[in-house]
Design a protein around this motif. Structure first.
Motif, short mmCIF file in Angstrom:
data_model
loop_
_atom_site.label_atom_id
_atom_site.label_comp_id
_atom_site.label_asym_id
_atom_site.label_seq_id
_atom_site.Cartn_x
_atom_site.Cartn_y
_atom_site.Cartn_z
N ALA A 1 0.82 -1.20 0.00
CA ALA A 1 0.00 0.00 0.00
C ALA A 1 0.86 1.26 0.00
CB ALA A 1 -0.93 -0.01 1.22
N VAL A 2 1.95 1.24 0.75
CA VAL A 2 2.86 2.40 0.75
C VAL A 2 3.47 2.60 -0.63
CG1 VAL A 2 5.10 3.18 1.63
CG2 VAL A 2 3.36 2.34 3.21
N ALA A 3 3.81 1.51 -1.31
CA ALA A 3 4.35 1.61 -2.67
C ALA A 3 3.33 2.23 -3.63
CB ALA A 3 4.77 0.23 -3.17
N VAL A 4 2.07 1.83 -3.49
CA VAL A 4 1.01 2.42 -4.32
C VAL A 4 0.82 3.89 -3.98
CG1 VAL A 4 -1.45 2.34 -4.85
CG2 VAL A 4 -0.14 0.23 -4.71
N ASP A 5 0.89 4.23 -2.69
CA ASP A 5 0.73 5.62 -2.26
C ASP A 5 1.87 6.48 -2.75
OD1 ASP A 5 -0.60 7.69 -0.99
OD2 ASP A 5 0.48 7.41 0.88
N LEU A 6 3.05 5.91 -2.87
CA LEU A 6 4.18 6.66 -3.42
C LEU A 6 3.87 7.17 -4.82
CD1 LEU A 6 7.18 7.52 -3.17
CD2 LEU A 6 7.80 5.29 -4.13
N LEU A 7 3.12 6.39 -5.57
CA LEU A 7 2.75 6.78 -6.93
C LEU A 7 1.48 7.63 -6.93
CD1 LEU A 7 3.99 6.19 -9.72
CD2 LEU A 7 2.27 4.41 -10.00
N LEU A 8 0.48 7.24 -6.13
CA LEU A 8 -0.80 7.92 -6.13
C LEU A 8 -0.77 9.22 -5.34
CD1 LEU A 8 -3.85 8.09 -6.66
CD2 LEU A 8 -4.19 6.54 -4.72
N GLY A 9 -0.30 9.16 -4.11
CA GLY A 9 -0.36 10.31 -3.23
C GLY A 9 0.71 11.34 -3.47
N PHE A 10 1.88 10.93 -3.97
CA PHE A 10 3.00 11.85 -4.10
C PHE A 10 3.36 12.17 -5.55
CE2 PHE A 10 3.33 9.95 0.06
CZ PHE A 10 3.61 11.03 0.87
N THR A 11 2.84 11.39 -6.49
CA THR A 11 3.09 11.67 -7.91
C THR A 11 1.81 11.96 -8.67
OG1 THR A 11 4.88 10.03 -7.71
CG2 THR A 11 4.46 10.89 -9.89
N THR B 1 -6.25 -7.43 -6.96
CA THR B 1 -5.16 -7.20 -6.02
C THR B 1 -4.74 -5.73 -6.05
OG1 THR B 1 -4.39 -9.48 -6.27
CG2 THR B 1 -2.82 -7.88 -5.41
N SER B 2 -4.67 -5.16 -7.25
CA SER B 2 -4.38 -3.73 -7.37
C SER B 2 -5.46 -2.90 -6.71
CB SER B 2 -4.24 -3.34 -8.84
OG SER B 2 -3.23 -4.06 -9.49
N GLY B 3 -6.72 -3.27 -6.96
CA GLY B 3 -7.83 -2.52 -6.39
C GLY B 3 -7.83 -2.56 -4.88
N GLU B 4 -7.45 -3.70 -4.30
CA GLU B 4 -7.41 -3.80 -2.84
C GLU B 4 -6.33 -2.90 -2.26
OE1 GLU B 4 -7.75 -7.31 0.55
OE2 GLU B 4 -7.48 -7.80 -1.57
N ALA B 5 -5.19 -2.83 -2.93
CA ALA B 5 -4.12 -1.95 -2.44
C ALA B 5 -4.54 -0.48 -2.52
CB ALA B 5 -2.84 -2.18 -3.25
N VAL B 6 -5.20 -0.10 -3.61
CA VAL B 6 -5.69 1.28 -3.73
C VAL B 6 -6.72 1.57 -2.64
CG1 VAL B 6 -7.00 2.86 -5.21
CG2 VAL B 6 -5.22 1.40 -6.21
N MET B 7 -7.59 0.60 -2.35
CA MET B 7 -8.59 0.79 -1.30
C MET B 7 -7.92 1.00 0.05
SD MET B 7 -11.88 -1.60 -0.29
CE MET B 7 -10.88 -2.99 0.24
#
Length: 329
Positions: A42-52, A239-245
């Motif tokens: 989730a942190v890896a996804v947030d690195l792309l979503l929340g900070f980029t 699996t991607s959707g769960e991480a984004v959630m």
């Protein structure tokens, strides 16, 4: 105020480290490992979503692809499991290079859909290449070799794998607090202005995409070693959707929010499964809707803002009194 903020960060980090160390004492060790792996994902996804500012629905390709690569290395080479996990993370980063190169030029829903399409391609390859991936049966019996140590007990393996999680979380924390991270946030907020300042926006996005994929691969590889198998579920788009959630539930752009969201979702799913409830998606989906409607900045983000607002409200009455006291008669 500044001193309190600086003092609060080490305290928060220390509390998080203690929580990670004692987690398998209070939670079933395999579930504790799941929380740790999903937290890093989730942190890896947030690195792309929340900070980029890039919403990816294709990170299952890196989580699941690394799980297969890690499993194959561990099964056929006999190397210690840390080498297999690092090999899986490297595979995820290499896989992200062409996908990111073709995707980062797009924005918004177009970027999300293209990454989803690439992830489905990886899913198709994993399903059809049965001689290598095992097809619907997946890879089973992935070993946990580490110089002859007995790591069959999930309790001990949790502590063997925890350094990888902590290293990945530290890498994400260091990235967002570096000059590189500041550039990513400027691209997120105003890409045209970042480009006008001389930054190669697409190059920075690609690098962020590859770093996010490598961290996702690190988590996916450890997940595969911990459970002893790699399956098609790991590369499926849900699996991607769960991480984004998890990121949205905890709070976008906070890093800590991804950890909190992962802990809540994994623990809730385990509780419902233990209770014999089959349709866990109904409960988790309902909670997700409530959080989005009531806590716009997620659980962690909303709690952080409330604490900051209360602290500011307590300081306000004292500031005018101090000014009046310092004013000469």
């Amino acid at each position: 105020m500044i001193l309190s903020k600086l003092a609060g960060r080490p305290v928060l980090l220390a509390a998080g480290l203690v929580a990670a160390l004692v987690l398998p004492w209070f939670v079933y060790p395999p579930v504790a490992l799941d929380i740790a792996c999903w937290a890093l994902f989730a942190v890896a996804v947030d690195l792309l979503l929340g900070f980029t500012g890039l919403l990816s629905f294709g990170h299952a390709a890196f989580w699941g692809g690394s799980a297969y690569a890690t499993g194959l290395i561990a099964l056929h080479s006999g190397l210690p499991f840390p080498v297999a996990i690092l090999g899986g993370a490297a595979f995820a980063a290499l896989l992200a290079l062409p996908i990111g190169f073709l995707s980062v030029r797009l924005r918004g829903i177009y970027f999300a859909m293209v990454t989803l399409a690439f992830a489905q391609m990886v899913y198709f390859v994993a399903n059809q290449w049965r001689d290598v991936t095992g097809g619907e049966n997946g890879l089973q019996g992935i070993p946990r070799e580490l110089f002859g140590l007995d790591l069959s007990d999930p309790f001990y393996f949790y502590y063997a794998g925890l350094p990888f999680i902590l290293a990945g979380l530290f890498a994400a924390w260091r990235i967002v607090r570096s000059p590189f991270g500041c550039v990513l946030m400027s691209i997120r907020d105003n890409p045209a202005r970042a480009r006008a300042l001389g930054y190669s926006v697409d190059r920075f996005k690609l690098l962020a995409f590859v770093l996010s994929a490598a961290l996702s691969g690190l988590a996916g590889g450890l997940f595969a070693i911990g459970h002893g198998f790699a399956s098609l579920q790991g590369v499926y788009w849900t699996t991607s959707g769960e991480a984004v959630m998890m990121v949205v539930l905890g709070g976008i752009g906070t890093l800590w929010g991804g950890i909190v969201g992962a802990a809540l979702i994994v623990e809730l799913n385990d509780y419902l499964a233990t209770a014999g409830f089959q349709e866990t998606g109904i409960i988790t989906g309902g909670i997700f809707i409530l959080v989005v409607l009531l806590f716009r900045r997620g659980v962690w983000g909303t709690a952080r803002d409330l604490i900051a607002a209360r602290a500011a409200a307590r300081r306000r009455p004292a500031e005018p009194a101090r000014e009046n006291a310092e004013t000469p008669a």
